[in-house]
Motif scaffolding. Structure first.
Motif, short mmCIF file in Angstrom:
data_model
loop_
_atom_site.label_atom_id
_atom_site.label_comp_id
_atom_site.label_asym_id
_atom_site.label_seq_id
_atom_site.Cartn_x
_atom_site.Cartn_y
_atom_site.Cartn_z
N LEU A 1 46.13 36.76 34.95
CA LEU A 1 44.82 37.65 34.83
C LEU A 1 45.60 39.07 35.22
CD1 LEU A 1 42.27 35.73 36.86
CD2 LEU A 1 43.09 35.50 34.36
N GLY A 2 44.94 40.09 34.57
CA GLY A 2 45.45 41.46 34.83
C GLY A 2 44.32 42.40 34.68
N MET A 3 44.30 43.58 35.80
CA MET A 3 43.35 44.44 35.84
C MET A 3 44.07 45.82 36.04
SD MET A 3 40.20 44.23 38.42
CE MET A 3 39.07 45.64 38.48
N THR A 4 43.71 46.77 35.43
CA THR A 4 44.35 48.14 35.66
C THR A 4 43.40 49.03 36.18
OG1 THR A 4 43.43 48.96 33.63
CG2 THR A 4 45.51 47.82 33.36
N GLN A 5 43.87 50.07 36.97
CA GLN A 5 43.04 51.17 37.47
C GLN A 5 42.08 50.45 38.49
OE1 GLN A 5 41.64 53.32 34.19
NE2 GLN A 5 43.37 54.20 33.93
N TYR A 6 42.61 49.55 39.15
CA TYR A 6 41.54 48.53 40.09
C TYR A 6 40.89 49.30 41.33
CZ TYR A 6 45.53 48.67 43.47
OH TYR A 6 46.26 49.17 44.39
N ALA A 7 41.48 50.47 41.81
CA ALA A 7 41.23 50.86 42.99
C ALA A 7 39.94 51.89 43.24
CB ALA A 7 42.58 51.81 43.52
N SER A 8 38.88 51.09 42.73
CA SER A 8 37.65 51.90 43.23
C SER A 8 36.32 50.66 43.33
CB SER A 8 37.26 52.81 42.20
OG SER A 8 36.62 52.26 41.00
N ALA A 9 35.29 50.94 43.84
CA ALA A 9 34.42 50.16 44.13
C ALA A 9 33.53 49.86 42.72
CB ALA A 9 33.49 50.56 45.25
N ASN A 10 33.65 50.78 41.79
CA ASN A 10 33.18 50.71 40.45
C ASN A 10 33.83 49.68 39.76
OD1 ASN A 10 31.57 51.38 38.15
ND2 ASN A 10 33.40 52.43 37.31
N LYS A 11 35.15 49.70 39.82
CA LYS A 11 35.92 48.66 38.82
C LYS A 11 35.60 47.11 39.42
CE LYS A 11 38.02 51.68 36.38
NZ LYS A 11 37.65 51.82 34.89
N ASP A 12 35.33 47.18 40.84
CA ASP A 12 35.00 45.75 41.49
C ASP A 12 36.06 44.82 41.41
OD1 ASP A 12 33.60 44.27 42.91
OD2 ASP A 12 31.84 44.03 41.44
N PRO A 13 37.11 45.14 42.02
CA PRO A 13 38.26 44.14 41.94
C PRO A 13 37.98 42.91 42.94
CG PRO A 13 38.88 46.03 43.32
CD PRO A 13 37.73 46.38 42.92
N ILE A 14 37.15 42.99 43.54
CA ILE A 14 36.78 41.67 44.26
C ILE A 14 36.10 40.59 43.55
CG2 ILE A 14 35.14 40.83 46.09
CD1 ILE A 14 35.51 43.38 47.75
N PHE A 15 35.30 41.10 42.32
CA PHE A 15 34.83 40.36 41.32
C PHE A 15 35.98 39.55 40.55
CE2 PHE A 15 33.13 39.17 37.17
CZ PHE A 15 31.79 38.64 37.53
N ALA A 16 37.18 40.30 40.30
CA ALA A 16 38.51 39.61 39.93
C ALA A 16 38.97 38.74 40.89
CB ALA A 16 39.37 40.57 39.50
N LEU A 17 39.04 38.88 42.07
CA LEU A 17 39.48 37.82 42.98
C LEU A 17 38.65 36.76 42.92
CD1 LEU A 17 40.27 40.12 46.27
CD2 LEU A 17 41.89 39.22 44.34
N ASP A 18 37.21 36.78 42.98
CA ASP A 18 36.35 35.69 42.72
C ASP A 18 36.84 35.08 41.49
OD1 ASP A 18 34.91 36.38 45.10
OD2 ASP A 18 33.51 37.59 43.76
N ILE A 19 37.03 35.56 40.46
CA ILE A 19 37.45 34.79 39.32
C ILE A 19 38.60 33.69 39.67
CG2 ILE A 19 38.30 34.83 36.85
CD1 ILE A 19 36.54 37.55 36.52
N LEU A 20 39.59 34.59 40.10
CA LEU A 20 41.08 33.83 40.53
C LEU A 20 40.57 32.71 41.21
CD1 LEU A 20 43.91 33.82 40.25
CD2 LEU A 20 44.10 35.12 42.33
N LYS A 21 39.66 32.73 42.33
CA LYS A 21 39.22 31.92 43.33
C LYS A 21 38.71 30.57 42.47
CE LYS A 21 36.86 30.73 47.69
NZ LYS A 21 36.16 31.27 48.58
N GLU A 22 37.78 30.78 41.57
CA GLU A 22 37.29 29.91 40.74
C GLU A 22 38.33 29.02 39.91
OE1 GLU A 22 34.22 28.68 40.35
OE2 GLU A 22 33.15 30.32 41.64
N LEU A 23 39.34 29.71 39.37
CA LEU A 23 40.33 29.12 38.52
C LEU A 23 41.25 28.33 39.39
CD1 LEU A 23 41.26 32.47 36.12
CD2 LEU A 23 40.20 30.06 35.56
N GLN A 24 41.54 28.71 40.58
CA GLN A 24 42.57 28.10 41.37
C GLN A 24 42.06 26.78 41.79
OE1 GLN A 24 43.98 30.80 44.28
NE2 GLN A 24 45.65 31.45 42.97
#
Length: 572
Positions: free
Chosen positions: A381-404
């Motif tokens: 999985l890939g995400m650009t310009q991640y460094a803001s609460a608006n981009k919500d990279p924690i949601f991306a971490l949640d997705i990865l956790k589900e996949l793993q």
């Protein structure tokens, strides 16, 4: 009684207090207020009690002290006793920010607005912006004290905002009459009228040029001559006053209000370069509805058409509340939901004198060619310009956790500039939460810095994520799809009430939760080559459908025709 001279400790203490956070004092004043500041509180109160007043600095300090102690009545009383030469400085952004937390009912706030009007501070756009921000938080209480920034960018505040406008009235309709009067007072003059203007020379004003190079090329290819003015030059022209909007108290008229003519004369004297560029232009184009657009909407010569391009975040700020829309001839939105957010804030009537259109960003997609993926890349999985609460990279971490849970070999890559050091408290807290969560994943998550070759980076991932709270057009999602990365599109929570992302990306599947995203990814993985090619084909059609490089020059020419004023049109 002759006023005593203020000693440096008292002056410095007053300034210190003006920057203090009322919320911090609530949380534990004895621990968080320095001993020197506590001594200052006692000194100020003693001077007031003995009437040994140390000019207006005493009242300034006292007003802030009382605000810190959450005594709104006494702080307002202290402000009302200020001498005129100190009023505007005292009622500055810093003091407004502290006092906002002391106003717990509408009567206190209304009295404060009356003081602003009495002292003439209400005419200063930067102070008005602070007041509007304060009111939005005051009305949309959500249990977290306001600590600066743009409140509508905070998802919790924005959700309350949505509730207030669902019945059809814009947010300004719920403002107290004092604030509505401030807005009306800023709507002066009128949009360009009379004979059509020959628009050949375009002056672009901004201090953020990220999205404009391709727009400039489109204008030049259509025959326009384009020159540029960084708004920082205008800020520097007024260094001793309201730097944000360039209002000079030395050029105020006898009636107390700065005239547009006086401001333009001051600009010509202080920055001939900026003045000459404005004079050269047939039309002024402001990139972003921020400080430069607000300044031009109040001070640009009325015979010159003014166009503003609004991207996204500006619609969530107080800038639209202090802009003079009666003087903005053309308004470009890069996505339809952003227009809806703006009208929810200011109302349709505010745009009656303005030609409006939705024209997407112009894109250069020549480097984003499609390639087939290797096996390992397909599970990245890939995400650009991640460094803001608006981009919500924690949601991306949640997705990865589900996949793993299904397969530990799934990986996630973040790329882009890191968080800045000067961020809001809520942003800083989100960053801490993100770093804490990041530590749970070990080397299955990589955080990479900015790259100049983002196209190659997209080719090294199998899925491109859009997990944001809000977006305008989310260019990175389109770029990733062009290379064959399969999109994972969240229903942007802050945009869902305004019809996005479906209005931006029709026919793309959307998810609401990390579990839904993981299920979608696993399903797409079973048909990866087919879904990857379909994503690339979708993106190619998407970027060639609207032809913004043609529509933007057409729009500029349409705005120069006074018969188009007040229309929401596709320029032709």
């Amino acid at each position: 009684m002759k006023a005593l001279n203020c000693n440096p400790a008292l002056r410095n203490g007053a300034q210190l207090l003006a920057k203090a956070k009322a919320a911090d004092v609530r949380a534990g004043k004895a621990d968080l207020v320095a001993e020197a500041e506590i001594d200052l509180v006692h000194e100020v109160e003693r001077k007031l009690e003995t009437r040994r007043l140390c000019s207006d600095a005493t009242f300034e300090a006292l007003a802030v002290v009382k605000a810190l102690q959450l005594d709104a009545e006494q702080s307002l009383d202290a402000l009302s006793r200020l001498k005129s030469r100190r009023r505007r400085k005292v009622l500055s952004f810093a003091v407004i920010g502290v006092l906002s937390n002391a106003f717990e009912d509408r009567s206190h706030f209304q009295k404060f607005i009356q003081l602003l009007d009495q002292f003439g501070v209400a005419e200063e756009a930067n102070s008005r912006r602070s007041v509007f921000n304060m009111w939005l938080v005051h009305e949309l209480k959500f249990g977290v004290p306001y600590k600066g920034g743009h409140p509508l960018l905070v998802p919790e505040v924005f959700q309350r905002f949505i509730q207030t406008v669902q019945e059809g009235d814009p947010a300004v309709a719920s403002f107290p009459i004092e604030l509505q009067d401030l807005i009306r007072a800023g709507q002066v003059g009128g949009a360009h009228g009379g004979s059509p203007v020959e628009c050949k020379k375009v002056l672009v004003v901004s201090d953020n040029w990220n999205f404009f190079p391709l727009a400039a090329k489109a204008l030049e290819d259509d025959g326009f001559e384009v020159r540029y003015l960084d708004f920082g030059i205008i800020r520097q022209a007024f260094p001793n006053t309201d730097r944000k909007l360039g209002i000079s108290y030395q050029t105020r008229s006898i009636a107390g209000r700065p005239t547009a003519t006086a401001i333009r004369e001051a600009l010509a004297d202080r920055s001939p370069l900026a003045s000459d560029l404005v004079g050269w232009a047939d039309v002024v184009f402001c990139e972003w509805l921020t400080e430069g657009a607000v300044w031009m909407s109040h001070y640009l010569q009325e015979e010159k058409p003014l166009i503003v391009r609004l991207h996204s975040y500006e619609a969530f700020t107080a800038y639209p509340l202090i802009a003079n829309f009666r003087r903005i001839n053309g308004l470009v939105f890069i996505a339809p939901q952003i227009r809806k957010v703006l009208t929810a804030l200011v109302g349709e009537k505010a745009l009656l004198d303005t030609v409006t259109n939705v024209i997407p960003n112009i894109r250069d997609v020549s480097n984003f060619n499609f390639i087939t993926r290797e096996t390992l890349t397909k599970k990245t999985l890939g995400m650009t310009q991640y460094a803001s609460a608006n981009k919500d990279p924690i949601f991306a971490l949640d997705i990865l956790k589900e996949l793993q849970v299904h397969d530990p070999s799934w990986r996630l890559r973040f790329v882009g500039k890191p968080w800045g050091s000067d961020v809001s408290d809520s942003e800083a807290q989100y960053q801490l939460n993100f770093k804490k969560r990041l530590s749970e994943f070990g080397d299955s998550v990589s955080v990479e810095g900015y790259t100049n070759d983002i196209a190659s980076w997209y080719r090294s991932i199998g899925f491109v994520l859009s997990t944001s709270q809000r977006e305008g057009s989310h260019e990175s999602l389109v770029e990733g799809m062009l290379t064959g990365a399969i999109p994972v599109l969240r229903n942007w929570p802050m945009m869902a009430p305004f019809g996005a992302p479906e209005s931006v990306f029709p026919d793309l599947e959307r998810v609401n939760t990390a579990a839904e995203a993981a299920a979608y990814i696993l399903q797409a993985s079973d048909q990866y080559e087919i879904r990857s090619k379909a994503a690339a084909d979708y993106a190619v059609d998407y970027v060639t459908m609207d032809r913004p490089e043609i529509e933007l020059p057409r729009f500029v020419r349409a705005v120069c025709r006074p018969d188009r004023i007040g229309q929401s049109v596709v320029a032709s």
